[in-house]
Motif scaffolding. Structure first.
Motif, PDB file in Angstrom:
ATOM      1  N   VAL A 125      -7.768 -13.965   2.319  1.00 44.69           N
ATOM      2  CA  VAL A 125      -6.499 -12.774   2.783  1.00 44.69           C
ATOM      3  C   VAL A 125      -5.541 -13.159   1.845  1.00 44.69           C
ATOM      4  O   VAL A 125      -5.375 -14.266   1.181  1.00 44.69           O
ATOM      5  CB  VAL A 125      -6.358 -13.076   4.289  1.00 44.69           C
ATOM      6  N   LEU A 126      -4.519 -12.097   1.730  1.00 43.98           N
ATOM      7  CA  LEU A 126      -3.138 -12.315   1.225  1.00 43.98           C
ATOM      8  C   LEU A 126      -2.088 -12.096   2.238  1.00 43.98           C
ATOM      9  O   LEU A 126      -2.211 -11.280   3.298  1.00 43.98           O
ATOM     10  CB  LEU A 126      -3.116 -10.944   0.162  1.00 43.98           C
ATOM     11  N   CYS A 127      -0.992 -12.663   2.005  1.00 48.74           N
ATOM     12  CA  CYS A 127       0.352 -12.566   2.557  1.00 48.74           C
ATOM     13  C   CYS A 127       0.839 -11.292   2.476  1.00 48.74           C
ATOM     14  O   CYS A 127       0.341 -10.763   1.052  1.00 48.74           O
ATOM     15  CB  CYS A 127       1.232 -13.675   2.434  1.00 48.74           C
ATOM     16  N   MET A 128       1.907 -10.790   3.056  1.00 46.76           N
ATOM     17  CA  MET A 128       2.680  -9.484   2.855  1.00 46.76           C
ATOM     18  C   MET A 128       3.078  -9.495   1.280  1.00 46.76           C
ATOM     19  O   MET A 128       2.918  -8.118   0.605  1.00 46.76           O
ATOM     20  CB  MET A 128       3.795  -9.389   3.695  1.00 46.76           C
ATOM     21  N   ASP A 129       3.638 -10.458   1.015  1.00 45.55           N
ATOM     22  CA  ASP A 129       4.504 -10.361  -0.367  1.00 45.55           C
ATOM     23  C   ASP A 129       3.510 -10.410  -1.616  1.00 45.55           C
ATOM     24  O   ASP A 129       3.687  -9.479  -2.348  1.00 45.55           O
ATOM     25  CB  ASP A 129       5.308 -11.711  -0.776  1.00 45.55           C
ATOM     26  N   CYS A 130       2.356 -11.132  -1.395  1.00 44.07           N
ATOM     27  CA  CYS A 130       1.554 -10.906  -2.532  1.00 44.07           C
ATOM     28  C   CYS A 130       0.610  -9.899  -2.450  1.00 44.07           C
ATOM     29  O   CYS A 130       0.285  -9.257  -3.521  1.00 44.07           O
ATOM     30  CB  CYS A 130       0.442 -12.226  -2.327  1.00 44.07           C
ATOM     31  N   PHE A 131       0.289  -9.381  -1.242  1.00 40.91           N
ATOM     32  CA  PHE A 131      -0.328  -8.077  -1.375  1.00 40.91           C
ATOM     33  C   PHE A 131       0.471  -6.817  -2.070  1.00 40.91           C
ATOM     34  O   PHE A 131       0.095  -6.009  -2.798  1.00 40.91           O
ATOM     35  CB  PHE A 131      -0.594  -7.646  -0.013  1.00 40.91           C
ATOM     36  N   GLN A 132       1.665  -6.850  -1.451  1.00 43.73           N
ATOM     37  CA  GLN A 132       2.816  -5.536  -2.195  1.00 43.73           C
ATOM     38  C   GLN A 132       2.714  -5.704  -3.731  1.00 43.73           C
ATOM     39  O   GLN A 132       3.103  -4.705  -4.154  1.00 43.73           O
ATOM     40  CB  GLN A 132       3.921  -5.773  -1.438  1.00 43.73           C
ATOM     41  N   ASN A 133       2.414  -7.231  -3.958  1.00 35.96           N
ATOM     42  CA  ASN A 133       2.706  -7.081  -5.441  1.00 35.96           C
ATOM     43  C   ASN A 133       1.395  -7.412  -6.320  1.00 35.96           C
ATOM     44  O   ASN A 133       1.351  -7.934  -7.472  1.00 35.96           O
ATOM     45  CB  ASN A 133       3.495  -8.307  -5.801  1.00 35.96           C
ATOM     46  N   SER A 134       0.352  -6.869  -5.618  1.00 35.75           N
ATOM     47  CA  SER A 134      -0.939  -7.296  -6.200  1.00 35.75           C
ATOM     48  C   SER A 134      -1.691  -5.739  -6.568  1.00 35.75           C
ATOM     49  O   SER A 134      -1.149  -4.677  -6.062  1.00 35.75           O
ATOM     50  CB  SER A 134      -1.911  -8.031  -5.299  1.00 35.75           C
ATOM     51  N   ILE A 135      -2.765  -5.911  -7.252  1.00 37.74           N
ATOM     52  CA  ILE A 135      -3.635  -4.466  -7.477  1.00 37.74           C
ATOM     53  C   ILE A 135      -4.248  -3.866  -6.268  1.00 37.74           C
ATOM     54  O   ILE A 135      -4.576  -2.814  -6.217  1.00 37.74           O
ATOM     55  CB  ILE A 135      -4.702  -4.658  -8.808  1.00 37.74           C
ATOM     56  N   HIS A 136      -4.532  -4.847  -5.259  1.00 40.53           N
ATOM     57  CA  HIS A 136      -5.149  -4.613  -4.298  1.00 40.53           C
ATOM     58  C   HIS A 136      -4.621  -3.653  -3.245  1.00 40.53           C
ATOM     59  O   HIS A 136      -5.097  -3.082  -2.156  1.00 40.53           O
ATOM     60  CB  HIS A 136      -5.616  -5.707  -3.141  1.00 40.53           C
ATOM     61  N   LYS A 137      -3.155  -3.346  -3.463  1.00 40.00           N
ATOM     62  CA  LYS A 137      -2.727  -2.371  -2.403  1.00 40.00           C
ATOM     63  C   LYS A 137      -3.186  -0.854  -2.643  1.00 40.00           C
ATOM     64  O   LYS A 137      -2.884  -0.085  -1.930  1.00 40.00           O
ATOM     65  CB  LYS A 137      -1.345  -2.399  -2.328  1.00 40.00           C
ATOM     66  N   ASN A 138      -3.766  -0.587  -4.036  1.00 38.74           N
ATOM     67  CA  ASN A 138      -4.431   0.712  -4.194  1.00 38.74           C
ATOM     68  C   ASN A 138      -6.009   0.672  -3.986  1.00 38.74           C
ATOM     69  O   ASN A 138      -6.657   1.688  -4.179  1.00 38.74           O
ATOM     70  CB  ASN A 138      -4.068   0.966  -5.616  1.00 38.74           C
ATOM     71  N   HIS A 139      -6.394  -0.295  -3.349  1.00 40.67           N
ATOM     72  CA  HIS A 139      -8.084  -0.475  -3.135  1.00 40.67           C
ATOM     73  C   HIS A 139      -8.067  -0.119  -1.690  1.00 40.67           C
ATOM     74  O   HIS A 139      -7.244   0.243  -0.900  1.00 40.67           O
ATOM     75  CB  HIS A 139      -8.330  -1.903  -3.435  1.00 40.67           C
ATOM     76  N   ARG A 140      -9.376  -0.334  -1.245  1.00 39.38           N
ATOM     77  CA  ARG A 140      -9.722  -0.209   0.027  1.00 39.38           C
ATOM     78  C   ARG A 140      -9.395  -1.418   0.874  1.00 39.38           C
ATOM     79  O   ARG A 140      -9.913  -2.682   0.696  1.00 39.38           O
ATOM     80  CB  ARG A 140     -11.118   0.084   0.072  1.00 39.38           C
ATOM     81  N   TYR A 141      -8.215  -1.499   1.704  1.00 41.52           N
ATOM     82  CA  TYR A 141      -7.922  -2.884   2.127  1.00 41.52           C
ATOM     83  C   TYR A 141      -7.906  -2.751   3.654  1.00 41.52           C
ATOM     84  O   TYR A 141      -8.061  -1.529   4.330  1.00 41.52           O
ATOM     85  CB  TYR A 141      -6.365  -3.452   1.517  1.00 41.52           C
ATOM     86  N   LYS A 142      -8.009  -3.986   4.266  1.00 39.16           N
ATOM     87  CA  LYS A 142      -7.746  -3.892   5.658  1.00 39.16           C
ATOM     88  C   LYS A 142      -6.522  -4.769   6.120  1.00 39.16           C
ATOM     89  O   LYS A 142      -6.240  -5.853   5.376  1.00 39.16           O
ATOM     90  CB  LYS A 142      -8.925  -4.583   6.393  1.00 39.16           C
ATOM     91  N   MET A 143      -5.797  -4.511   7.369  1.00 38.79           N
ATOM     92  CA  MET A 143      -4.689  -5.139   7.617  1.00 38.79           C
ATOM     93  C   MET A 143      -4.989  -5.742   8.885  1.00 38.79           C
ATOM     94  O   MET A 143      -5.912  -5.332   9.864  1.00 38.79           O
ATOM     95  CB  MET A 143      -3.690  -4.358   8.037  1.00 38.79           C
ATOM     96  N   HIS A 144      -4.821  -6.980   9.298  1.00 39.48           N
ATOM     97  CA  HIS A 144      -5.012  -7.739  10.483  1.00 39.48           C
ATOM     98  C   HIS A 144      -3.729  -8.466  10.961  1.00 39.48           C
ATOM     99  O   HIS A 144      -3.111  -8.994  10.162  1.00 39.48           O
ATOM    100  CB  HIS A 144      -6.356  -8.495  10.459  1.00 39.48           C
ATOM    101  N   SER A 145      -3.674  -8.867  12.171  1.00 33.03           N
ATOM    102  CA  SER A 145      -2.523  -9.632  12.561  1.00 33.03           C
ATOM    103  C   SER A 145      -3.446 -11.191  12.502  1.00 33.03           C
ATOM    104  O   SER A 145      -4.479 -11.270  13.300  1.00 33.03           O
ATOM    105  CB  SER A 145      -2.276  -9.580  13.991  1.00 33.03           C
TER     106      SER A 145
END
Length: 1758
Positions: A125-145
């Motif tokens: 998993v990625l934290c919020m900051d890393c996710f927003q700055n990664s290539i994965h935010k344009n992929h099929r991602y999942k969010m969880h608490s």
């Protein structure tokens, strides 16, 4: 715990250096002297300072403590360590580059992201900051608490297939190209670190695992021992908050507040000193707390008495831990040195190293210490791959001990060191290393066996009766670890890896052996089972193991040798379990000339178990052998003699028979537990490793056994041997029914054994094919949502179903509307894949799918046969399975059943049975046809056709299957199966011809590709038949249509007169309309005000009561009819949300509404009518009912008059009396006569004289605060007191007593709800509140119509129309129930705003009132001026017309002035000058205003701009006025107001309201009269201060309120929530952020830190915010749960779907699915309308009525 953990760079130590005390020179020298013993000096320093710093534990001053720690210990320590000023040094280190690993540790509730395309497994998993700055935010991602305690994997190359680094962590990202050179620490610092770290670490470890309560280690004991102790209370998970608070209050006698503080601190930190003093007193407190807590719970609280110095050192050890933690983040060298020291074992001793000591002590540490320890491990070991490996080795070394400690601990998993396993076991290389070197699989499986011995019975089988749920939940953690280790399959196998894995597998088989046959059950006969046995634990473990079993099988399949060895081991294990208890002698069973020898066993008598994981694992391995082709080498590992296939099949077969017998209701006395187990056995959560594998096991049996033997075994186990012999059946209906169900179940299983081939290995299909088939069969039932399909598919080890890869091949997506969700519909070309007997259908799904498909075929005019689709070919290992179709026993079974149907022995067969027989026949024919098409006829040994056409015996009446089928067509009960029978007969024909054709080529040519084609003639016949059916249907439709039109004509003939009248009337109207439009442009009948007022349209109103269903005409003198209604406070129109609302209205004066419209009283109705008496009876009955059911919570508050509308169940709190409209006609001659005399000036004079006359009358005998009539010059002596009456009066309307009673009741409710006060019928504010709610409701409706872009008239819903009509008529009638003197007083105050002659002290300025509220007030109160002592009079139609006209013109003039002064002051955007008449008039008006305001108002503003502002600004007011006068007078509005048009609307409004289209002409017309008024208005200090820019006022038109703007992407909201810090809380614990959709405020929900005391009540942040923001009503978005919460007041609320949808058109409450979410504008608009229509309360009531489960929730503390 000190707060040093969360500061920025350079604080490794503290915040500002300013707080630090410079070190004394001799002290620095002492630390830096090379010869000194660092450890001794360090400990001396601590011994000296620590007890003093942490001396006040009961009431610590955290900031002071932190300052002292910095000055006395940390600053000198850092100076020694770094050799220079710590801040400067750390700043340099900070800038020299960060680690490539992110390493952020998640807190509970924080959002984490996983990429489905790139993550190696779901735990990456990625934290919020890393996710927003990664290539994965344009992929099929999942969010969880996050549950807390996880770790961001950014930078870990083993966690991601692509994009392992975000832009922040890429090398060189922070401008550090020279990172490596600078990041290295110099040798001196390294040397110092090697000195400092061991002492610090040793001190931390010693203090954390220190067990002496009274003593310290000698090296830390300096001063005299003082008798100062603390009684320390520790956290546990057994006692609730309230238990602890209660125990503390009773034991210590402390206040509730203090006990709450202690409890909150204990929960957060894990321990807290609750009493300080001498040893004896602390010991006494300890005993008291234990005693009181034992009363409440079964076990006492954990309390210890600690010496003050011990407590101080333990606290400081944690502070040093967080200091080290911070230090680790600065340099890799620090981390490495730290890890080396932690892992160093004492030479030659067996004692564990420092880190192992801490791990082993973990379960004994309190919460705060655990957090520090785990953070330290994260920031050091886990940031260095090499040391992570070494740490993992230590972890596995003590794995068993750690897990046992955890299982007996009571803290949550997230607080245990065992939770770190996921960080190590999921790293592929590390997992391999641990398997090879540490044998981790074996260790985990042995741990499992060691922690579960209490659940083993005498046969060494698990039995979970009386299990502890908590303990089992902890055991699952061990199972999860096994899953983590196996999550990624190895690509490269070494011999050692094979050996260790096999060792682990064999160890795992030992667990499965303990589960094989566990919890056996016997059928209850006679009486019902008394207590349902515990079944959940066994099924839950089965669920936990499902993926692990699959993963073991996948691992085995990776390597050929390994697979064979594992298979062999598994076979041995199964045989060991199967040979037990086979002491009985074998019995012999004959049928059809075949014999079966088997041991006697009956499922209905002997014990049977549903749990067979060993057999099922064996089946899984067998399939994989077949798939990889390795099965050819099987004989090397298992000899055919050892194989014993009958034994292997025995147990799965028994299990399937058990399911069949449960379906036949033979086990109903065994209670619900068995039914639940059978449900899960076949449910998607378990079926892959239970039901599916049992079917495969039977297929293995069918492929390896002689087919007749196999079927005989099946018949015997199903206890159907007699049913298929010629034994005379019993007369017992129950037994016959049972037998029939068993036959159905057995036939179904045979269909599955032969037909279910969609398993890779059983036939040559891929996983995609399998998923596609599952989806096709789900969609054959009905179109389904994405989540519903996903839920019905099994998940793999990565929680993926594979749905997305194939769904578009088989289905099309249909988008959702404003409610509901998107659904997938099956593509037509996939319908041919439908198999009615699909083995994953439940009984309900089966019948639903069959019904849907038959219905579809009927609509397409096709036959209703649903034959099976051609199945894929069995793989070689399973190719023999088909032989059971054409063996003798099968033919006997099929013939017997068909024979019974033909001979009409109705009790011995069912339609379902026949359907299955036909399906088996179809399968046999399809198989033969496929084989014939593929190979020459002489090679095909499968002779189903011959067997089916052969006689069953030599008896005379014997018939073949084919002959029976021919007869079957004539059985009337089987009409529904006729099409299927025809299809089978055609297939017989096709196969016959294929057999007869000698040449293979001609076969291929004629047979065609589809099984359904048959020969040409049959095709033609079918076509003709379909054509005939279609024609018949068409003729039938025609006939019905003809009948309907005849009926219609007949109706018109009968009611001819009625039709002619309506047509005539229409015609006349049209003619009149035409005439009028030709002669005059203005339609006089459409004017509401003044002498040209049109006629009222007052039709006779006959209404039906919804309670007694009787009709009644609404008349003044009749009994009252009422509308159910809801009065509520509202801020829907407010222009200023920051205004503080008055919560109690005791002192409020509601006569004047501020132009901000901060809070109004809205009245809405659902439009349902009742008699007042019927309603009262209904309400009293509800009250009585409520009193009798006190224990049941009600949705509504009867004390406050609430009830649910009897018809639509809307929440109501009052009723509006329906007052009929008084139709008034104006005599045009009278009107013209009056027009000559009554000018505005004259009218004003008359009013002033009348009012001053009243004032003089009233003043006699009492001193009153009278308006001073300053300008007496206006009064003409000739105009006397009574002259107002000379323009026409009439007697007042006489209302029936029941209408009057209802008028008072409704008015009192408005007063009570609107002002939040106790009801008081005599209060002087009641009329004010009546006018106010009337005006505010009209403003709300006008606002709503404008927002929705609907026309002003004709587009209101019926409920709004009837509610508004009743409300306006009520407001006009209410005056009659109050003293007229009171109404006059209110009128004088209202007129005081317009006519500055009436100088009343508290009259507000022109800019401080809402003019529409004034208009409604003066119009409705004006008739009170006609009141005389002797007679009750009211103005005549003509008088009213002029009164309304002049009052409206006066308020309009005032409003225009308001708009000009407040909104036309800004310079306009450039535009060419416009010299229209309006612009010139505006220019002149501005000059006057400029003059009267002494130049404060600029006269340079162009006239066209002023006119523009006025025209736009006055529109809402004119629209509201039009609505008001329409509902008050009943005059029809102009046509233009029934449609939407900007320009036409303005003209029509002016015409309807008797205004000139150039509004400034009004001033010119009345100039002499208005001039002095304008002068006074402009000279008002408030107006002048506004013009000078000193105060801000409302600008017109007011802004239309809408819900706040939400971001398109939901992750932006989650981002906002992650940055949210509660303003009232200093800790960094994650809160529950909630967003107010009215104002955008972020609130901290469900947390004690933000609770407020309002009027002596504790309210949560959301509830108290709602009181201010929405007058008690609010709409909130729970960000972390993606749910909207609607709340009203303090006790009511409900959940509502959020307006965010995933790409499949579904909401995701709780972010359970975790798909990316995007804002759906339509749904957000629906929420907006819910608010603006004031339906939130209604929605809450409806929701609470349907989901009464929410009553347990305390909305007050939200």
């Amino acid at each position: 715990m000190a707060d040093g953990a969360d500061r920025g760079p350079g604080a490794g130590a503290a915040g500002a250096t300013g707080r630090r005390v410079p070190m004394q020179p001799q002290e620095r020298a002492m630390w830096c002297d090379e010869r000194f013993n660092f450890q001794a000096t360090f400990l001396q320093c601590l011994a000296k300072h620590v007890p003093n710093i942490y001396s006040a534990e009961m009431d610590p001053l955290l900031e002071k403590q932190e300052e002292m720690v910095q000055a006395a210990i940390l600053y000198p320590l850092e100076c020694y360590l770094f050799g220079e000023d710590p801040d400067i040094f750390l700043e340099k280190l900070q800038q020299s580059g960060t680690s490539q690993l992110c390493g952020k540790v998640f807190k509970g509730g924080e959002t984490t992201y996983s990429c489905r395309d790139c993550a190696v497994d779901p735990t990456c998993v990625l934290c919020m900051d890393c996710f927003q700055n990664s290539i994965h935010k344009n992929h099929r991602y999942k969010m969880h608490s996050s549950t807390g305690g996880g770790f961001c994997d950014c930078g870990d190359t083993e966690a991601w297939k692509a994009g392992p680094l975000c832009t922040k962590h890429e090398p060189g990202a922070s401008g550090s190209a020279k990172e490596n050179s600078e990041c290295q620490l110099n040798e001196e610092i390294m040397e110092h670190s090697r000195k400092v770290f061991p002492s610090v670490i040793k001190y931390i470890v010693d203090m954390l695992i220190w067990e002496e309560e009274k003593e310290l280690p000698p090296e830390l004991t300096v001063r005299e021992k003082v008798d100062s102790y603390y009684c320390v209370l520790f956290n546990d998970e057994h006692h609730s908050y309230d238990h602890v608070i209660y125990s503390l209050q009773r034991a210590l006698g402390c206040e509730l507040g203090e006990a709450q503080l202690h409890t909150t601190a204990i929960d957060k930190e894990g321990r807290r000193a609750v009493k300080a003093g001498h040893y004896a007193s602390c010991q006494e407190a300890k005993e008291e707390i234990k005693r009181h807590s034992e009363n409440v719970s079964q076990r006492p609280l954990h309390v210890e008495v600690l010496h003050a110095d011990v407590m101080a050192h333990q606290k400081f050890a944690l502070r040093l831990g967080s200091w080290l933690n911070k230090l680790m983040s600065y340099s890799s060298d620090f981390r490495q040195i730290f890890c080396q020291i932690c892992l160093k074992e004492a030479a030659g001793s067996e004692r564990p190293c420092f880190i192992s000591k801490l791990m082993l002590w973990d379960a004994k540490l309190h919460k705060g210490a655990r957090k520090v320890l785990h953070e330290l491990i994260f920031s050091s070991f886990f940031m260095e791959m090499e040391y992570k490996k070494l740490f993992a080795v230590e972890f596995v070394k003590y794995y068993k001990a750690l897990q046992k400690e955890y299982i007996s601990d009571d803290h949550d998993r997230v607080l245990s060191v065992t939770a770190l396993s996921v960080q190590m076991f999921t790293v592929p290389t590390l997992a391999r290393h641990l398997i090879e070197e540490q044998n981790v699989i074996t260790i985990i499986t042995e741990t499992l066996l060691e922690v579960l011995p209490e659940y083993l019975d005498k046969n060494d089988k698990f039995n979970f009766q009386g299990y502890s749920q908590d303990k089992l939940n902890r055991v699952y953690a061990v199972i999860y670890d096994l899953r983590y280790v196996l999550v990624s399959k190895p690509t490269l196998w070494t011999d050692r890896l094979r050996e260790r894995f096999l060792e682990g597998f064999v160890s795992f088989l030992r667990i499965l052996t303990c589960m094989q046959g566990m919890e056996e059950i016997k059928r209850q006969i006679g009486q019902h089972i008394e207590v349902d046995p515990d079944w959940e634990a066994a099924i839950a473990i089965q669920m936990q193991l499902k993926n692990i079993l699959l993963m073991f099988q996948e691992w085995c399949a990776c390597d050929e040798d390994l697979l064979l060895k594992a298979y062999s081991e598994c076979h041995k294990a199964v045989m060991r379990c199967s040979t037990n208890g086979h002491s009985r002698e074998k019995t012999v069973f004959h049928l059809c000339g075949h014999t079966l020898e088997s041991r006697p066993y009956r499922v209905s008598v002997d014990p049977v178990s549903i749990h067979l994981p060993l057999s099922r694992t064996f089946a899984g391995l067998h399939v994989r052998l077949s798939k990889t082709g390795t099965i050819s080498r099987l004989h090397e590992f298992v000899s055919p003699e050892e194989f014993q296939v009958e034994l292997l099949v025995e147990y799965p077969l028994r299990c399937l028979v058990l399911v069949a017998q449960v379906a036949a209701e033979m086990w109903r006395r065994n209670g619900l537990s068995l039914i639940s187990q059978v449900f899960y056995y076949q449910d998607v959560k378990c079926r892959e490793e239970m039901y599916d594998k049992d079917i495969i096991m039977l297929q293995i049996g069918a492929s390896l056994m002689e087919p007749n033997q196999f079927l005989l075994l099946v018949l015997q186990r199903y206890e159907l041997a007699d049913a298929f012999k010629k034994i005379k059946p019993t007369k017992d209906q129950d037994l016959i029914k049972q037998c029939n169900v068993l036959i159905e179940e057995m036939l179904q299983i045979l269909i599955y054994v032969v037909g279910e081939r969609y398993v890779p290995g059983v036939s040559n299909v891929t996983k995609e094919d399998v998923i596609m088939r599952e989806i096709i069969h789900l969609l054959c039932i009905e179109p389904m949502a994405h989540s519903a399909i996903a839920k019905s598919l099994p998940e793999n080890e990565n929680n993926e179903t594979g749905l997305e890869n194939v769904i578009d091949k088989v289905a099309t997506f249909k988008k959702p509307g404003v409610s509901g969700h998107g659904v997938y519909e099956l593509k037509d070309d996939c319908l041919k894949e439908f198999n009615m007997f699909f083995y994953h259908y439940t009984k309900t799904q089966h019948s639903k799918a069959e019904h849907t498909q038959k219905k579809r075929r009927k609509q397409e005019n096709r036959d209703e046969a649903l034959p099976p689709p051609p199945p894929p070919e069995f793989s070689p290992a399973f190719s023999n399975v088909v032989r059971i179709l054409n063996c003798d026993v099968m033919m006997h079974i099929l013939r017997t059943i068909l024979q019974r149907a033909v001979e009409l022995e109705t009790h011995l067969w069912t339609e379902a049975m026949i359907q299955m027989v036909l399906h088996l026949l179809s399968l046999g024919l399809l198989e033969e046809k496929q084989q014939l098409q593929k190979s020459p006829e002489e090679e095909v040994t499968f002779d189903f056709y011959h067997k089916a056409t052969r006689m069953g015996s030599s008896a005379l009446n014997a018939m073949s299957v084919l002959m029976l089928l021919e007869k079957l067509r004539r059985v009337p009960q089987l009409e529904a199966q006729k099409d299927t029978v025809n299809w089978i007969l055609q297939m017989f024909d096709t196969v016959k011809r294929l057999r007869e054709k000698s040449s293979l080529t001609t076969v291929a040519a004629t047979s065609g590709s589809e099984a359904t084609k048959g020969d040409e003639s049959t095709q033609d016949k079918e076509k003709a038949e379909r054509k005939r059916k279609a024609e018949a249907a068409r003729l039938h439709r025609q006939k019905i249509m003809a009948q309907m039109s005849a009926l219609q004509r007949n109706f018109i003939e009968t009611h001819k007169l009625l039709y002619e009248n309506t047509l005539e009337a229409q015609g006349k109207e049209d003619a009149i309309m035409e005439e009028e439009s030709m002669s005059l442009a203005i339609d006089y009948s459409r004017i509401a005000l003044g002498p040209k007022r049109g006629p009222s349209v007052a039709e006779k109103e006959v209404l039906t009561c919804i309670l007694c269903q009787e009709e009644q005409e609404v008349k003044l003198e009749s009994a009252a009819m009422v509308l159910s209604a809801c009065v509520q406070k509202s801020t829907a129109l407010t222009q200023n949300r920051s205004r503080i609302l008055e919560l109690s209205g005791d002192t409020l004066d509601p006569l004047f509404m501020h132009p901000d419209l901060p809070c109004g009283t809205h009245t809405g109705s659902c439009g349902h009518v009742m008699h007042a008496t019927c309603w009262q009876k209904y309400f009293e009955a509800m009250q009585l009912n409520f009193r009798q059911r006190l224990h049941v919570e009600q949705i509504f508050d009867l004390e406050n008059g609430e009830y649910l509308c009897p018809l639509c169940k809307s929440l109501c709190n009052t009723v509006i009396p329906i007052v009929p409209l008084q139709a008034q006609k104006i005599n045009s001659e009278d009107a013209e006569a009056v027009a000559q005399i009554l000018s505005l000036a004259r009218w004003l004079e008359i009013i002033i004289v009348r009012i001053s006359g009243y004032s003089v009358k009233n003043a006699k005998g009492e001193k009153q605060n009278l308006p001073a009539f300053a300008n007496k010059g206006m009064g003409n002596s000739a105009l006397e007191f009574h002259s107002i009456l000379s323009f026409g009066v009439q007697s007042s309307a006489k209302y029936s007593s029941s209408i009057k009673e209802m008028l008072v009741l409704f008015a009192t409710t408005i007063y009570r709800v609107g002002l939040k006060v106790a009801p008081n019928e005599a209060d002087y504010r009641i009329p004010m509140m009546t006018w106010s709610t009337c005006a505010f409701t009209i403003q709300c409706i006008e606002n709503l119509l404008e927002t929705e872009g609907k026309p002003l008239f004709g587009s209101l819903q019926n409920r709004q129309h009837s509610g508004l009509k009743a409300l306006v008529q009520f407001a006009a009638a209410q005056r009659t129930t109050s003293p007229q003197v009171l109404i006059q007083k209110h009128l004088i105050r209202l007129l005081g705003v317009l006519l500055p002659n009436f100088k009343v002290d508290d009259t507000p300025s022109l800019l401080e009132v809402d003019m529409f509220h004034i208009l409604v007030g003066v119009v409705l109160s004006f008739p009170s001026l006609y009141w005389e002592d002797a007679v009750d009079l009211q103005p005549s139609s003509v008088s009213s017309a002029y009164n309304h006209l002049y009052l409206f013109h006066l308020t309009t003039l005032a409003h225009i002035t308001q708009i000009v002064v407040s909104s036309a002051t800004e310079s306009p955007t450039a535009r060419s000058s416009d010299n229209s008449e309006e612009a010139r008039s505006a220019q002149l008006f501005c000059r006057e205003v400029c003059q009267y305001t002494s130049g404060c108002f600029s006269q340079d503003i162009p006239g066209w701009h002023v006119w523009d502002c006025v025209k736009k600004g006055i529109m809402p007011y004119l629209r509201c006025a039009a609505l008001f006068f329409h509902y008050l007078l009943g005059v029809s509005p102009p046509e233009e107001l029934l449609q939407v048009s900007e320009e036409g609307q303005f003209k029509a409004l002016c015409s309807y309201l008797s205004l000139p289209t150039n509004l400034f002409k009004l001033f010119q017309e009345y100039w002499d009269t208005v001039n002095p008024l304008l002068q006074r208005w402009c000279a008002d200090p408030v107006v002048l201060s506004c013009l000078k820019g000193k105060s801000i006022t409302v600008r017109y038109p007011r802004k239309r309120n809408s819900l706040i703007e939400l971001p398109e992407d939901y992750s932006c909201l989650l981002n906002q929530a992650s940055q949210f810090r509660c303003p009232r809380s200093s800790d960094d614990e994650q809160k529950h952020p909630v967003l107010c959709l009215f104002c955008g405020a972020m609130l901290c929900s469900q947390n004690t830190c933000c609770q407020e005391l309002v009027n002596g009540e504790e309210l949560g942040a959301c509830t108290s915010h709602a009181l201010q923001c929405g007058a008690g009503v609010c709409m909130l978005l729970k960000i972390r749960e993606c749910k909207v919460v609607l709340i009203e007041g303090k006790t009511r609320g409900c959940l509502y779907p959020a307006p965010y949808l995933d790409e499949y058109g579904e909401t995701d409450p709780g972010l359970k699915r975790g798909n990316p979410l995007h804002l759906c504008r339509e749904r957000y608009r629906k929420l907006h309308l819910l608010w603006q229509q004031h339906c939130i309360i209604e929605e809450i009531a409806r929701s609470q009525e349907t989901n009464q489960i929410f009553f347990g929730f305390n909305w007050q503390l939200l």
